[in-house]
Design an enzyme around this catalytic site. Sequence first.
Site, PDB file in Angstrom:
ATOM      1  N   ASP A   1       9.730   4.694  13.757  1.00 58.60           N
ATOM      2  CA  ASP A   1      10.247   3.830  14.391  1.00 58.60           C
ATOM      3  C   ASP A   1      11.870   3.365  13.863  1.00 58.60           C
ATOM      4  O   ASP A   1      12.670   3.371  14.596  1.00 58.60           O
ATOM      5  CB  ASP A   1       9.625   2.452  14.596  1.00 58.60           C
ATOM      6  CG  ASP A   1       8.819   2.125  13.008  1.00 58.60           C
ATOM      7  OD1 ASP A   1       9.272   2.490  12.280  1.00 58.60           O
ATOM      8  OD2 ASP A   1       8.021   1.131  13.342  1.00 58.60           O
TER       9      ASP A   1
ATOM     10  N   ASP B   1       1.347   5.098   1.691  1.00 57.38           N
ATOM     11  CA  ASP B   1       1.050   6.205   2.942  1.00 57.38           C
ATOM     12  C   ASP B   1       1.679   7.343   2.488  1.00 57.38           C
ATOM     13  O   ASP B   1       2.897   7.570   2.043  1.00 57.38           O
ATOM     14  CB  ASP B   1       1.780   5.436   4.137  1.00 57.38           C
ATOM     15  CG  ASP B   1       1.025   4.126   4.525  1.00 57.38           C
ATOM     16  OD1 ASP B   1      -0.117   3.695   4.126  1.00 57.38           O
ATOM     17  OD2 ASP B   1       1.728   3.438   5.400  1.00 57.38           O
TER      18      ASP B   1
ATOM     19  N   ASP C   1       0.907  -1.345  -0.022  1.00 57.54           N
ATOM     20  CA  ASP C   1      -0.130  -0.015  -0.295  1.00 57.54           C
ATOM     21  C   ASP C   1       0.874   1.314  -0.054  1.00 57.54           C
ATOM     22  O   ASP C   1       2.111   1.066   0.142  1.00 57.54           O
ATOM     23  CB  ASP C   1      -1.039  -0.021   1.113  1.00 57.54           C
ATOM     24  CG  ASP C   1      -0.314  -0.271   2.671  1.00 57.54           C
ATOM     25  OD1 ASP C   1       0.795   0.013   2.672  1.00 57.54           O
ATOM     26  OD2 ASP C   1      -0.654  -0.992   3.279  1.00 57.54           O
TER      27      ASP C   1
END
Length: 472
Positions: A167, A90, A88
């Site tokens: 992260d 983002d 996907d």
Amino acid sequence: MNIIPLSILNLFKKLFGLRRALFFEARAEVAASGPLPRVYARSEHNISRSMISENALKVLYRLRQSGYQAYLVGGCVRDLLLGREPKDFDVVTDAHPDEVRAVFRNCRLIGRRFRLAHVHFGSEIIEVATFRALTHGDEDDRLTGGGGRILRDNVYGTIEEDAWRRDFAVNALYYNIKDFSVVDYVGGMDDHRAGVLRLIGDPETRYREDPVRMLRAIRFAVKLGFTLHRSCSELIPGLAYLLEEIPPARLHEEIIKLFLGAYAVQTFEQLRHYHLFGALFPATERCLAQESEGFPLVFLIKALESTDRRLQEGKSVTPYFLFAALLWEPVRVKAGRLIASGVDELPAFQSASAEVVTRQIQRTAIPRAISQPMREIWLLQPRFERMKGSRPFRLLTHPWFRAAYDFLVLRAEAGEADAAVATWWTLFQTAGEQQKDMARDGLNYRQAGKGVRTRRRRTGRSGKQVKSTQDE
């Protein structure tokens, strides 16, 4: 009105100040090797607009036209640089969620922990997030729990702050639709080229903020073929217990991602190596630690190999079969103990199944759509040993027969179940008129005849030859 003691407020401020200091300390280390940000022009990377979803491009361009910044970010940029097709796309922007919704009529706002905008294009959804800030900001927008875990965080900031909030460094690369460059604030491109997975900031602080990052570290390292940076890996075994704080529903989602990504065997091995598997499936881990003749481990590995093989071949895999395999050994052991104490076989498996599921859902959620067929697979296993009379015919028409049969075959391959029983059922499904003879003789038919054979009878008056199955 509740009044929070000043001492507690000061403690929170110190914690947030320490966290911010750690970020800027890490930032200084990266900045020491060159100016920030590092901008890689189009000629310095391999990402092309032809590789990007048409709908993602629409979102990027429309945000730009509306006066906002717009970037691709995260796993899609990482995968594009690796030459892979992203699952996907983002998008991140300086527009707030309500402003994104004003730009797109086909937009819905979701989430409480992180407020996000979903722009719908039929079956494809482009997720749009707003740059997040480093500061703790308004207490109404940010909430942390015990140990520093973030419960809600809707404080917005700049692209640089957003980068330092992510992260892993390889997940903090930004593709700028304005000039088609890749922007790097955290040294992610260097890690990408070296094949290293490294947390941004202080690893222990980041794990305590969100313990699921330990699972993500394993998943990304296995999926990408990257090496976990020592600063990230050495802390995991000692912090695995933090996963007990995560809601069971969220851990269920992570388990699906971990084991249904076509790398289940490697993921399982890494989870056990870092003591994370026991945090997810404590009963199974206890059984694996006491395995007898390798049966539990061999069976589970074979089940995971089968899962990987089907996914690599483009076939579907049902989560209930995966969970049935992951929890089978505790069920088998518990049922065995009950049977040894004098309980009948079927009630023993029913009781064992109920107990194992009840305990497991305290750690990871198991929706009914998974738990019901999973238990059917378990309860059908002892019925496969009843091969005489009408029982095999009834079992053949059971809604979960095929899944339970596949489960039996895996058990036989692992040496746990009788291989002759699995072979008998393989033959029985396609035996046609011979099924009645097989059901009459049960397993003896297979043992004596070494399979279904035919021989010719003498010709009758019509001169036609008739075939029949016979025991030899």
